[in-house]
Design an enzyme around this catalytic site. Structure first.
Site, PDB file in Angstrom:
ATOM      1  N   ASP A 112      -8.027   5.898  -5.190  1.00  0.00           N
ATOM      2  CA  ASP A 112      -6.832   6.895  -5.463  1.00  0.00           C
ATOM      3  C   ASP A 112      -7.241   8.348  -5.179  1.00  0.00           C
ATOM      4  OD1 ASP A 112      -7.638   6.533  -9.014  1.00  0.00           O
ATOM      5  OD2 ASP A 112      -8.649   7.839  -7.544  1.00  0.00           O
ATOM      6  N   HIS A 133     -14.890   1.295  -2.347  1.00  0.00           N
ATOM      7  CA  HIS A 133     -13.940   0.494  -1.804  1.00  0.00           C
ATOM      8  C   HIS A 133     -12.868   1.131  -0.944  1.00  0.00           C
ATOM      9  CE1 HIS A 133     -14.745  -2.428  -5.440  1.00  0.00           C
ATOM     10  NE2 HIS A 133     -15.530  -2.364  -4.612  1.00  0.00           N
ATOM     11  N   CYS A 161     -10.294  -0.847  17.001  1.00  0.00           N
ATOM     12  CA  CYS A 161     -11.245   0.324  17.368  1.00  0.00           C
ATOM     13  C   CYS A 161     -11.647   1.211  16.416  1.00  0.00           C
ATOM     14  CB  CYS A 161     -10.655   1.194  18.673  1.00  0.00           C
ATOM     15  SG  CYS A 161      -9.486   2.281  18.092  1.00  0.00           S
ATOM     16  N   TYR A 195       0.731  -1.299  -0.123  1.00  0.00           N
ATOM     17  CA  TYR A 195      -0.030   0.074  -0.069  1.00  0.00           C
ATOM     18  C   TYR A 195       0.817   1.300  -0.147  1.00  0.00           C
ATOM     19  CZ  TYR A 195      -4.253  -2.368  -0.003  1.00  0.00           C
ATOM     20  OH  TYR A 195      -5.374  -3.124  -0.382  1.00  0.00           O
ATOM     21  N   ARG A 198       1.828   1.694  -3.473  1.00  0.00           N
ATOM     22  CA  ARG A 198       0.653   2.424  -4.357  1.00  0.00           C
ATOM     23  C   ARG A 198       0.807   3.719  -3.939  1.00  0.00           C
ATOM     24  NH1 ARG A 198      -4.078  -1.675  -3.874  1.00  0.00           N
ATOM     25  NH2 ARG A 198      -4.949  -0.297  -5.131  1.00  0.00           N
ATOM     26  N   ASN A 247     -12.418   3.009  -7.487  1.00  0.00           N
ATOM     27  CA  ASN A 247     -11.154   3.604  -6.986  1.00  0.00           C
ATOM     28  C   ASN A 247     -10.969   4.087  -5.607  1.00  0.00           C
ATOM     29  OD1 ASN A 247     -10.951   2.911  -9.696  1.00  0.00           O
ATOM     30  ND2 ASN A 247     -11.024   4.918 -10.533  1.00  0.00           N
ATOM     31  N   CYS A 277      -8.011   1.484  12.480  1.00  0.00           N
ATOM     32  CA  CYS A 277      -7.290   0.676  13.600  1.00  0.00           C
ATOM     33  C   CYS A 277      -8.114  -0.760  13.031  1.00  0.00           C
ATOM     34  CB  CYS A 277      -7.554   1.242  14.900  1.00  0.00           C
ATOM     35  SG  CYS A 277      -7.335  -0.120  16.214  1.00  0.00           S
TER      36      CYS A 277
HETATM   37  C1  BV8 Z   1     -17.953  -8.820  -0.692  1.00  0.00           C
HETATM   38  C2  BV8 Z   1      -9.766  -1.999  -2.599  1.00  0.00           C
HETATM   39  C3  BV8 Z   1     -19.468 -10.070   1.074  1.00  0.00           C
HETATM   40  C4  BV8 Z   1      -8.614  -2.651  -2.214  1.00  0.00           C
HETATM   41  C5  BV8 Z   1     -11.104  -3.805  -4.120  1.00  0.00           C
HETATM   42  C6  BV8 Z   1     -20.259 -12.372  -6.804  1.00  0.00           C
HETATM   43  C7  BV8 Z   1     -19.965 -13.148  -7.964  1.00  0.00           C
HETATM   44  C8  BV8 Z   1     -18.424 -13.514  -7.981  1.00  0.00           C
HETATM   45  C9  BV8 Z   1     -17.602 -13.095  -6.847  1.00  0.00           C
HETATM   46  C10 BV8 Z   1     -18.124 -12.640  -5.794  1.00  0.00           C
HETATM   47  C11 BV8 Z   1     -19.501 -12.270  -5.760  1.00  0.00           C
HETATM   48  N1  BV8 Z   1     -19.798 -11.465  -4.721  1.00  0.00           N
HETATM   49  C12 BV8 Z   1     -18.598 -11.161  -4.011  1.00  0.00           C
HETATM   50  C13 BV8 Z   1     -17.740 -11.961  -4.532  1.00  0.00           C
HETATM   51  C14 BV8 Z   1     -16.216 -11.939  -4.059  1.00  0.00           C
HETATM   52  C15 BV8 Z   1     -15.259 -10.605  -4.481  1.00  0.00           C
HETATM   53  C16 BV8 Z   1     -15.408 -10.687  -6.075  1.00  0.00           C
HETATM   54  O1  BV8 Z   1     -16.113  -9.737  -6.707  1.00  0.00           O
HETATM   55  N2  BV8 Z   1     -14.401 -11.484  -6.587  1.00  0.00           N
HETATM   56  C17 BV8 Z   1     -14.340 -11.051  -7.973  1.00  0.00           C
HETATM   57  C18 BV8 Z   1     -12.651 -11.208  -8.291  1.00  0.00           C
HETATM   58  C19 BV8 Z   1     -14.790 -12.295  -8.687  1.00  0.00           C
HETATM   59  N3  BV8 Z   1     -15.976  -9.522  -3.956  1.00  0.00           N
HETATM   60  C20 BV8 Z   1     -15.709  -9.310  -2.526  1.00  0.00           C
HETATM   61  O2  BV8 Z   1     -15.062  -9.962  -1.771  1.00  0.00           O
HETATM   62  C21 BV8 Z   1     -16.351  -8.025  -2.170  1.00  0.00           C
HETATM   63  N4  BV8 Z   1     -16.858  -8.270  -0.944  1.00  0.00           N
HETATM   64  O3  BV8 Z   1     -18.683  -9.043  -1.531  1.00  0.00           O
HETATM   65  O4  BV8 Z   1     -18.479  -9.051   0.618  1.00  0.00           O
HETATM   66  C22 BV8 Z   1     -19.058 -11.219   0.449  1.00  0.00           C
HETATM   67  C23 BV8 Z   1     -17.966 -11.380   1.083  1.00  0.00           C
HETATM   68  C24 BV8 Z   1     -17.527 -12.850   0.654  1.00  0.00           C
HETATM   69  C25 BV8 Z   1     -18.087 -13.721  -0.009  1.00  0.00           C
HETATM   70  C26 BV8 Z   1     -19.532 -13.278  -0.500  1.00  0.00           C
HETATM   71  C27 BV8 Z   1     -20.039 -12.011  -0.257  1.00  0.00           C
HETATM   72  C28 BV8 Z   1     -15.316  -6.836  -1.989  1.00  0.00           C
HETATM   73  C29 BV8 Z   1     -14.543  -6.503  -3.315  1.00  0.00           C
HETATM   74  C30 BV8 Z   1     -13.723  -5.236  -3.214  1.00  0.00           C
HETATM   75  C31 BV8 Z   1     -12.406  -5.703  -3.137  1.00  0.00           C
HETATM   76  N5  BV8 Z   1     -11.422  -4.444  -3.178  1.00  0.00           N
HETATM   77  N6  BV8 Z   1     -10.326  -2.593  -4.119  1.00  0.00           N
HETATM   78  C32 BV8 Z   1      -7.401  -2.011  -3.093  1.00  0.00           C
HETATM   79  O5  BV8 Z   1      -7.491  -1.161  -4.080  1.00  0.00           O
HETATM   80  O6  BV8 Z   1      -6.279  -2.344  -2.702  1.00  0.00           O
HETATM   81  S1  BV8 Z   1     -11.450  -4.298  -5.828  1.00  0.00           S
HETATM   82  C33 BV8 Z   1     -10.327  -3.581  -6.708  1.00  0.00           C
HETATM   83  O7  BV8 Z   1     -10.411  -4.567  -8.233  1.00  0.00           O
HETATM   84  C34 BV8 Z   1     -10.893  -2.459  -7.293  1.00  0.00           C
HETATM   85  O8  BV8 Z   1     -11.428  -1.238  -6.474  1.00  0.00           O
HETATM   86  C35 BV8 Z   1     -11.980  -2.605  -8.473  1.00  0.00           C
HETATM   87  O9  BV8 Z   1     -13.240  -3.087  -7.841  1.00  0.00           O
HETATM   88  C36 BV8 Z   1     -11.205  -4.080  -9.086  1.00  0.00           C
HETATM   89  C37 BV8 Z   1     -10.499  -3.782 -10.211  1.00  0.00           C
HETATM   90  O10 BV8 Z   1     -11.393  -3.482 -11.234  1.00  0.00           O
HETATM   91  P1  BV8 Z   1     -11.380  -2.327 -12.017  1.00  0.00           P
HETATM   92  O11 BV8 Z   1     -11.564  -1.054 -11.266  1.00  0.00           O
HETATM   93  O12 BV8 Z   1     -12.493  -2.552 -13.059  1.00  0.00           O
HETATM   94  O13 BV8 Z   1      -9.942  -2.426 -12.786  1.00  0.00           O
HETATM   95  P2  BV8 Z   1      -9.571  -3.490 -13.915  1.00  0.00           P
HETATM   96  O14 BV8 Z   1      -7.915  -3.308 -14.102  1.00  0.00           O
HETATM   97  O15 BV8 Z   1      -9.828  -4.958 -13.499  1.00  0.00           O
HETATM   98  O16 BV8 Z   1     -10.071  -2.981 -15.226  1.00  0.00           O
HETATM   99  C38 BV8 Z   1      -9.697  -1.916 -15.962  1.00  0.00           C
HETATM  100  C39 BV8 Z   1     -10.746  -1.654 -17.063  1.00  0.00           C
HETATM  101  O17 BV8 Z   1     -10.478  -0.457 -17.430  1.00  0.00           O
HETATM  102  C40 BV8 Z   1     -10.722  -2.652 -18.027  1.00  0.00           C
HETATM  103  O18 BV8 Z   1     -11.724  -3.029 -18.618  1.00  0.00           O
HETATM  104  C41 BV8 Z   1      -9.574  -1.690 -19.307  1.00  0.00           C
HETATM  105  O19 BV8 Z   1     -10.206  -2.249 -20.385  1.00  0.00           O
HETATM  106  C42 BV8 Z   1     -10.434  -0.454 -19.052  1.00  0.00           C
HETATM  107  N7  BV8 Z   1      -9.283   0.549 -19.411  1.00  0.00           N
HETATM  108  C43 BV8 Z   1      -7.982   0.585 -19.226  1.00  0.00           C
HETATM  109  N8  BV8 Z   1      -7.620   2.037 -19.591  1.00  0.00           N
HETATM  110  C44 BV8 Z   1      -8.708   2.822 -19.854  1.00  0.00           C
HETATM  111  C45 BV8 Z   1      -9.894   1.822 -19.829  1.00  0.00           C
HETATM  112  N9  BV8 Z   1     -11.019   2.410 -19.856  1.00  0.00           N
HETATM  113  C46 BV8 Z   1     -11.244   3.590 -20.322  1.00  0.00           C
HETATM  114  N10 BV8 Z   1     -10.143   4.397 -20.445  1.00  0.00           N
HETATM  115  C47 BV8 Z   1      -8.719   4.197 -20.335  1.00  0.00           C
HETATM  116  N11 BV8 Z   1      -7.736   4.874 -20.641  1.00  0.00           N
HETATM  117 ZN    ZN Z   2      -7.445   1.254  17.960  1.00  0.00          ZN
END
Ligand code: BV8
Ligand code: ZN
Length: 264
Positions: free
Chosen positions: A107, A132, A143, A70, A73, A105, A140
């Protein structure tokens, strides 16, 4: 860039006719600001996939490694600035229509664009709903202590990992990790505004992470239109009324200036 002019026209007409507009953005909207995307070739860090490090398990196993990631980043993002895509969305949100920017995002660039565009006016309408969390806050693990955090902390040894001044608990980034639930108020507001929107702009997301990727579906299921802005197809493409295959930093100013020239 060979953007399809007819598609651009149809998209700006849809926006013109709308009173309520929601936006779901992902890493792609910040790509032209130099922020690495998650799934782009620049998304990997020391050969760790983000899903391996952005989990409570990874933090339990090796909190120093996760802190280092982190901080790396934060160091990258701290020198990045909003791009014309962020500013175009901020202008739209500060305009006459009711607009809600919902972002995955962490950021802080949508917020920076909102404050810069509003100047000494009120930036609130353009401040994003951060699904997110933010990489520039820490909280923390025991707490409710939570503070802004921008400066990297040298974490050579686990001993000197930052601790909570209130309860000495370990501090962690104030982001939502995989397997962790989102803030219920934040995600329910996102679904509410998406459901009430005539248009949802889906900008720069691979739409693979849930529940974020389901937000635009609320607009679609309520009879609204999706406008996708992404150089490539995504799982939401079949539901999109219009897909603009270009980079958001170029497409959004074009789209919204086209709309402003309609004077609506
Ligand atoms: C949860 C913060 C309850 C941290 C992040 C249902 C179905 C399947 C899986 C699940 C489901 N429900 C829950 C899940 C599990 C999981 C999940 O979705 N897994 C995925 C991988 C399958 N979800 C969770 O765990 C969520 N919590 O559901 O809690 C629960 C818990 C357990 C089990 C069930 C329920 C929490 C998810 C949040 C995780 N934290 N970020 C950090 O940043 O360090 S996610 C992080 O990754 C980002 O925030 C973002 O969400 C994701 C990345 O995706 P994008 O932002 O879209 O980026 P990416 O690189 O993938 O794509 C970029 C796109 O831009 C591309 O399409 C590209 O073509 C395009 N692009 C590129 N350049 C450009 C452009 N477009 C325009 N202009 C450009 N110049
Ligand atoms: Zn504390």
């Amino acid at each position: 860039m060979g953007l399809d002019a007819d598609a651009l026209n149809r998209a700006s007409a849809l926006i013109s006719q709308s009173d309520i507009i929601s936006v779901l953005s992902g890493a792609g909207v910040s790509a032209e600001s130099g922020v690495p995307t998650f799934r782009g070739e620049d998304g990997l860090w020391k050969n760790y996939a983000p899903e391996e490090l952005a989990t409570p398990g990874a933090f339990r196993r090796d909190s120093r490694l996760v802190w280092e990631w982190y901080d790396w980043r934060r160091g990258l993002i701290r020198d990045c600035h909003p791009n014309p895509g962020h500013y175009a969305l901020a202008r739209l949100a500060l305009g006459p229509k009711r607009v809600r920017i919902v972002t995955q995002n962490v950021d802080g660039l949508h917020e920076a664009a909102a404050r810069k565009t509003a100047g000494d006016g009120d930036p609130t309408p353009a401040l994003p709903l951060e699904l997110h969390g933010s990489i520039f806050r820490v909280k923390c693990t025991s707490c409710t202590y939570k503070v802004p955090h921008r400066e990297p902390i040298p974490t050579e040894t686990a001993e000197d990992l930052p601790r909570c001044p209130v309860c000495a608990g370990l501090l962690r980034p104030d982001v939502v990790w995989f397997g962790e639930s989102l803030d219920p108020e934040v995600i329910s507001e996102a679904f509410e505004v998406a459901q009430a929107s005539q248009v949802c702009l889906v900008v720069g997301t691979s739409a693979l992470v849930h529940p974020a990727a389901s937000v635009p579906m609320a607009t679609h299921q309520a009879g609204g239109s999706l406008i996708e802005i992404n150089p490539t197809e995504t799982p939401l493409t079949p539901m999109a009324e219009v897909s603009l295959r270009g980079t958001s930093g170029k497409v959004l100013p074009l789209l919204l200036d086209e709309m402003n020239s309609r004077g609506t």
